[in-house]
Structures are given as structure tokens and as C-alpha cells.
Design a protein around this motif. Sequence first.
Motif, PDB file in Angstrom:
ATOM      1  N   MET A  27       1.174  -1.424   0.168  1.00 41.70           N
ATOM      2  CA  MET A  27      -0.110  -0.265   0.103  1.00 41.70           C
ATOM      3  C   MET A  27       0.620   0.548   0.173  1.00 41.70           C
ATOM      4  O   MET A  27       0.295   2.211  -0.696  1.00 41.70           O
ATOM      5  CB  MET A  27      -0.854  -0.092   1.048  1.00 41.70           C
ATOM      6  CG  MET A  27      -1.301   1.298   1.414  1.00 41.70           C
ATOM      7  SD  MET A  27      -3.157   1.115  -0.006  1.00 41.70           S
ATOM      8  CE  MET A  27      -2.140   2.546  -1.254  1.00 41.70           C
TER       9      MET A  27
ATOM     10  N   LEU B 162       0.961   4.623  -2.477  1.00 39.41           N
ATOM     11  CA  LEU B 162       0.760   5.664  -2.134  1.00 39.41           C
ATOM     12  C   LEU B 162       2.274   6.597  -2.584  1.00 39.41           C
ATOM     13  O   LEU B 162       1.714   8.218  -3.243  1.00 39.41           O
ATOM     14  CB  LEU B 162       0.815   6.572  -0.645  1.00 39.41           C
ATOM     15  CG  LEU B 162      -0.723   5.908  -0.007  1.00 39.41           C
ATOM     16  CD1 LEU B 162      -1.041   5.470   1.021  1.00 39.41           C
ATOM     17  CD2 LEU B 162      -1.663   7.141  -1.023  1.00 39.41           C
ATOM     18  N   TYR B 163       3.584   6.913  -2.462  1.00 39.00           N
ATOM     19  CA  TYR B 163       4.675   7.270  -2.846  1.00 39.00           C
ATOM     20  C   TYR B 163       4.498   7.233  -3.970  1.00 39.00           C
ATOM     21  O   TYR B 163       5.310   8.686  -4.789  1.00 39.00           O
ATOM     22  CB  TYR B 163       6.288   6.285  -1.925  1.00 39.00           C
ATOM     23  CG  TYR B 163       6.158   6.408  -1.152  1.00 39.00           C
ATOM     24  CD1 TYR B 163       6.483   7.903   0.223  1.00 39.00           C
ATOM     25  CD2 TYR B 163       5.627   5.041   0.025  1.00 39.00           C
ATOM     26  CE1 TYR B 163       6.947   7.462   1.129  1.00 39.00           C
ATOM     27  CE2 TYR B 163       5.761   5.554   1.738  1.00 39.00           C
ATOM     28  CZ  TYR B 163       6.527   6.666   2.551  1.00 39.00           C
ATOM     29  OH  TYR B 163       6.195   7.004   3.679  1.00 39.00           O
TER      30      TYR B 163
ATOM     31  N   PHE C 232       2.341   7.693  -6.338  1.00 40.59           N
ATOM     32  CA  PHE C 232       1.233   8.455  -6.826  1.00 40.59           C
ATOM     33  C   PHE C 232       1.709  10.186  -6.247  1.00 40.59           C
ATOM     34  O   PHE C 232       1.571  10.536  -7.255  1.00 40.59           O
ATOM     35  CB  PHE C 232      -0.479   7.932  -5.676  1.00 40.59           C
ATOM     36  CG  PHE C 232      -1.740   8.584  -6.728  1.00 40.59           C
ATOM     37  CD1 PHE C 232      -1.630   8.785  -7.604  1.00 40.59           C
ATOM     38  CD2 PHE C 232      -1.946   9.309  -5.727  1.00 40.59           C
ATOM     39  CE1 PHE C 232      -2.596   9.731  -7.852  1.00 40.59           C
ATOM     40  CE2 PHE C 232      -3.591  10.385  -5.877  1.00 40.59           C
ATOM     41  CZ  PHE C 232      -3.717  10.195  -7.366  1.00 40.59           C
ATOM     42  N   LEU C 233       2.205   9.821  -5.443  1.00 37.05           N
ATOM     43  CA  LEU C 233       2.849  11.370  -4.633  1.00 37.05           C
ATOM     44  C   LEU C 233       3.785  11.506  -5.723  1.00 37.05           C
ATOM     45  O   LEU C 233       3.836  12.368  -6.310  1.00 37.05           O
ATOM     46  CB  LEU C 233       3.419  11.506  -3.472  1.00 37.05           C
ATOM     47  CG  LEU C 233       2.427  12.021  -1.889  1.00 37.05           C
ATOM     48  CD1 LEU C 233       3.462  10.992  -0.945  1.00 37.05           C
ATOM     49  CD2 LEU C 233       2.657  13.206  -2.312  1.00 37.05           C
TER      50      LEU C 233
ATOM     51  N   PHE D 138      -4.636   2.216  -7.171  1.00 35.01           N
ATOM     52  CA  PHE D 138      -4.609   1.518  -6.169  1.00 35.01           C
ATOM     53  C   PHE D 138      -5.844   1.080  -6.937  1.00 35.01           C
ATOM     54  O   PHE D 138      -7.449   0.755  -6.230  1.00 35.01           O
ATOM     55  CB  PHE D 138      -6.012   3.184  -5.612  1.00 35.01           C
ATOM     56  CG  PHE D 138      -4.643   4.100  -5.134  1.00 35.01           C
ATOM     57  CD1 PHE D 138      -3.567   3.584  -4.614  1.00 35.01           C
ATOM     58  CD2 PHE D 138      -4.436   5.574  -4.905  1.00 35.01           C
ATOM     59  CE1 PHE D 138      -1.881   4.746  -3.768  1.00 35.01           C
ATOM     60  CE2 PHE D 138      -4.011   6.380  -5.237  1.00 35.01           C
ATOM     61  CZ  PHE D 138      -2.858   5.857  -3.961  1.00 35.01           C
TER      62      PHE D 138
ATOM     63  N   GLU E 230      -6.943  -2.070  -4.072  1.00 31.97           N
ATOM     64  CA  GLU E 230      -7.553  -0.666  -2.021  1.00 31.97           C
ATOM     65  C   GLU E 230      -8.956  -0.656  -2.629  1.00 31.97           C
ATOM     66  O   GLU E 230      -9.249  -0.370  -2.176  1.00 31.97           O
ATOM     67  CB  GLU E 230      -6.369   0.197  -2.391  1.00 31.97           C
ATOM     68  CG  GLU E 230      -5.030  -0.694  -1.823  1.00 31.97           C
ATOM     69  CD  GLU E 230      -3.992  -0.606  -2.331  1.00 31.97           C
ATOM     70  OE1 GLU E 230      -4.242  -0.731  -4.172  1.00 31.97           O
ATOM     71  OE2 GLU E 230      -2.815  -1.480  -2.701  1.00 31.97           O
ATOM     72  N   LEU E 231      -8.692  -0.270  -4.084  1.00 28.08           N
ATOM     73  CA  LEU E 231     -10.077   0.830  -4.238  1.00 28.08           C
ATOM     74  C   LEU E 231     -11.411   0.056  -4.217  1.00 28.08           C
ATOM     75  O   LEU E 231     -12.986   0.699  -4.614  1.00 28.08           O
ATOM     76  CB  LEU E 231     -10.069   2.055  -5.444  1.00 28.08           C
ATOM     77  CG  LEU E 231      -9.250   2.802  -5.315  1.00 28.08           C
ATOM     78  CD1 LEU E 231      -9.821   3.909  -6.227  1.00 28.08           C
ATOM     79  CD2 LEU E 231      -9.699   3.653  -4.002  1.00 28.08           C
TER      80      LEU E 231
ATOM     81  N   ILE F  82      -3.990  14.668  -1.995  1.00 28.97           N
ATOM     82  CA  ILE F  82      -3.935  13.529  -2.390  1.00 28.97           C
ATOM     83  C   ILE F  82      -5.508  13.516  -1.324  1.00 28.97           C
ATOM     84  O   ILE F  82      -6.785  13.014  -1.969  1.00 28.97           O
ATOM     85  CB  ILE F  82      -3.220  12.077  -2.055  1.00 28.97           C
ATOM     86  CG1 ILE F  82      -2.446  12.509  -3.232  1.00 28.97           C
ATOM     87  CG2 ILE F  82      -3.748  11.184  -2.192  1.00 28.97           C
ATOM     88  CD1 ILE F  82      -0.925  11.498  -3.026  1.00 28.97           C
TER      89      ILE F  82
ATOM     90  N   ALA G  13      -6.260   0.013   4.005  1.00 30.39           N
ATOM     91  CA  ALA G  13      -6.571  -1.334   2.822  1.00 30.39           C
ATOM     92  C   ALA G  13      -5.563  -2.703   3.662  1.00 30.39           C
ATOM     93  O   ALA G  13      -6.237  -3.280   2.642  1.00 30.39           O
ATOM     94  CB  ALA G  13      -6.574  -0.558   1.380  1.00 30.39           C
TER      95      ALA G  13
ATOM     96  N   LEU H 233       4.792  10.065   4.745  1.00 36.69           N
ATOM     97  CA  LEU H 233       4.362  11.082   3.506  1.00 36.69           C
ATOM     98  C   LEU H 233       4.713  12.350   3.412  1.00 36.69           C
ATOM     99  O   LEU H 233       5.086  12.936   2.529  1.00 36.69           O
ATOM    100  CB  LEU H 233       3.193  10.478   2.900  1.00 36.69           C
ATOM    101  CG  LEU H 233       2.833   9.081   2.965  1.00 36.69           C
ATOM    102  CD1 LEU H 233       0.642   8.935   2.562  1.00 36.69           C
ATOM    103  CD2 LEU H 233       3.010   8.603   1.237  1.00 36.69           C
TER     104      LEU H 233
ATOM    105  N   PHE I  48       8.671  13.086   2.528  1.00 39.69           N
ATOM    106  CA  PHE I  48       8.704  12.268   1.591  1.00 39.69           C
ATOM    107  C   PHE I  48       8.400  14.151   0.445  1.00 39.69           C
ATOM    108  O   PHE I  48       9.076  14.506  -0.536  1.00 39.69           O
ATOM    109  CB  PHE I  48       7.650  11.460   0.597  1.00 39.69           C
ATOM    110  CG  PHE I  48       8.299  10.695  -0.396  1.00 39.69           C
ATOM    111  CD1 PHE I  48       9.892  10.000  -0.958  1.00 39.69           C
ATOM    112  CD2 PHE I  48       7.286  10.968  -1.503  1.00 39.69           C
ATOM    113  CE1 PHE I  48       9.545  10.275  -2.674  1.00 39.69           C
ATOM    114  CE2 PHE I  48       7.067  10.373  -2.835  1.00 39.69           C
ATOM    115  CZ  PHE I  48       9.416  10.008  -3.051  1.00 39.69           C
TER     116      PHE I  48
END
Lengths: 76, 329
Positions: free
Chosen positions: A1, A5-6, A8-9, A70, A73-74, B246, B294, B310, B313
Motif C-alpha cells: 500500500m 501512495l509514494y 502516486f505522490l 490503487f 485498494e479501491l 491527495i 487498506a 508521506l 517525502f
Amino acid sequence: MSSGLYGFLFAMWSLIIIGGGIMVILLGPFTIQQFGDFHWILASGIKVIIALVLVVIWILILSKLKNYIFKKELKF
Amino acid sequence: MIELIFPAIISCIIAFFVVYLTTPPLIKILVKNNYTVKDMNKKENVMVARPGGISIILGIVVSEIVLYGFIQLNEILAIIITTTAAFVIGYVDDRKVMGGWFKPVTLAIAALPIILLGAYDSDLAFPLFGDVQIPLLYLGLIIFMIPITGNTINSIDVLNGVATGFMVIASFTLSICLFILQNYEIAIVSLPLGFVSLAFYKYHKIPSKIFPGDSGALTFGAMYGAIAIIGGVEIIAAIALLPAVINSFLFLSSVKRVVEHRQIKNPTMLTSDFKLKTTDEKTAPITLVRLILAGGPLTEKQVGFAIFKLAIFSGILAIITAFMMGVSL
């Protein structure tokens, strides 16, 4: 997960850099001279429209990216 | 630069200690007057004082006024007025439940002092590619920026200490970026935000003794947005705020409308051993916390630290971007 996220960032950051570049290249040299004192208002208005279109495209790409990164996860 | 060191140190000390010293008596007053709310993620029926925005705005206003005594900048006045207006808007929302439109509209009005005091530069700076001048669009950007940053910080204020801890990381990142860009005056003006957040974090961290409330979160967000505009670091500020962005993006793309958080279903629930887990409700919104969960249930503290990682980062990405501002293709 976390890696998602990283990722996506990082994708958002890359899109900001690339989108910014496109904005500077498209909007930077854009001028209108034929409308007397109102030329800057008109030029600015057109720049606003182009910028908004770019933002909408940015959000759409981001939305697709979100669904791709995701996808597991979604599925709540 | 050298002459700014003394005002910077004084304003930072004042920002930190005003919040550090006024928050404990504020907690006592709020508890005594029954201004408390239930902490939803605790096994016991824990009541927490709210709103802490009063000590936050006090720290910001006093430190910025002291700074104004040393350096008379219109930019400082714009920050004080906009941030105070955001506090008042948040305080009204803390006291009385307002509609979903209330905060965006009133925060847009709160941004007006930045325009009226001329505390902005209409050039939008991008890394690698340089500046673009967009006078009309920039005015719109100012009007939208304060509601966006205000509500973004407010939307991440979901667990003990998360909003303030996140603000500590994001605001110090912004100050570092302003120093990298050699915008020393605004960098110093921005420092009190980090120190106010740091002092408040002591009381907001898990287990919270006080919640910032809308008044605190909007104060943080509005000041952050105002600094971004005044310092001409809008893009860098947005990058440092990405985890919260986000969160708002996921929330809006799942709910598909502007809505108050209290009006929607909680995206998380508690397990029997009081860990957080994602809810089974199909209609609950997708949020950053829900995505973090999740992978399986986590404690509130673990989720908070995941968000802080995050934030660090994205802070690193913001600092890289600041260095890239000096490079031209």
C-alpha cells in the motif's frame, strides 16, 4: 500500500513539473496587440481558459492514475 | 540578511512560547465550560477540549506583530488579517454548524487583504521552465488558494496530532524552500507558523488533550496559503502539501460534491482490539487514512506516522523543486 501512495505522490509531482512546463511554453509568449488598452485583459482571459483546460486534463490524468495505482485498494 | 537574524529568533521564541504557555489554561477553561467533544477513536468515552484555534491565532498574531515592529512589510499585515479572518470563520463553524458553502465562500473573502495590500506578484514561477505572467488568472488563484489550503488542512485533521504534525513538516519545508530561493524576509515571516504548530503539537499529539477545531485548522491552512502567495512559492507549497491534497482529491472524487465531513459516513471503524480498520460501507468516502488502512488494521499512532512519512517525502520533493527553480532549461 505504502509504495502505491509514494508512487502516486511522485506521479503527482512529475505531473506538476511537466504541466508547469507546458503552461510556461504555451502561455508565456502569448500576447494580443490589436485591441488597444484592452489587449492585456483579452490575452489574460484566453490564458485563463487555456490554464483551466490544462488543469482539467491534469485532474483527468490524475484520476486515471489513481484508479490504476490503487485498483486493488479501491475495491472496498 | 544578518540584520534579520535577531527579529527571526525573537518572533520564533514568542510564537512557540505563546502557544506553549496559553494552551494549558485554555484547555482548563474549555473543559470547565463544557466545550469538549468525544474522541471517536478511543475505547473509553474520552472527551477532549475544543477548539484550540484560540491559542494558535494568539501565537501567530503576537509573533507577527513583533516581527512587524522590526520589518514594516505590507506582506506581514496581509498575513495577519487573512489568518485572523480565517480563524474567525473557523470559530463560527466550531460554535455553530454551518453549510458546506460557508467555509469556501468566506475564506475566499478572507483572501482579499492580500490583493488589497498588493502583497503578491502576478508571476507564477515553475521549476526548470521559468515564470509565466497571468495577471487575471493570478487574482483568481489568490481567491481560490486560501479556501483550498484552509480546507485541505481541515480535511486531514482526522486523527490525534495529524493536522499539527503535518503542519510542522509542511511549514518548515516551506521556510527552508524560501531560504533556498533567497527570499529571506518572507522565509522569516513564515517561521512562526512552524513554531506555533510545533508548540500546539505537544498538546494535540496522541492522546490529544485538545483539538484545534475548524478555527485552528483553517488558521493553519490560511496562513500557509498566504505565505505561498506572498512568497511566490505557490507550486512548492502545493508540493509540500501533496499528501493532504491527495486526501482531498480522493474524498472529492468519491463523494463528487463539496460537503462537510460531519455529513458523511466515517470511512474507518474500530476493531475489537481498538485498532483502526477501513469500513465495510460501500458509500463511505475514500480518504488517505482509508488507503493507508487498506493493507490491514493499524493503531491510530501508526496511521499518524504513516501520514508524517508521506509528508516528509513530499517535503523532500518540495525542496528538490526549490533547487530546480534556480535551473533553467
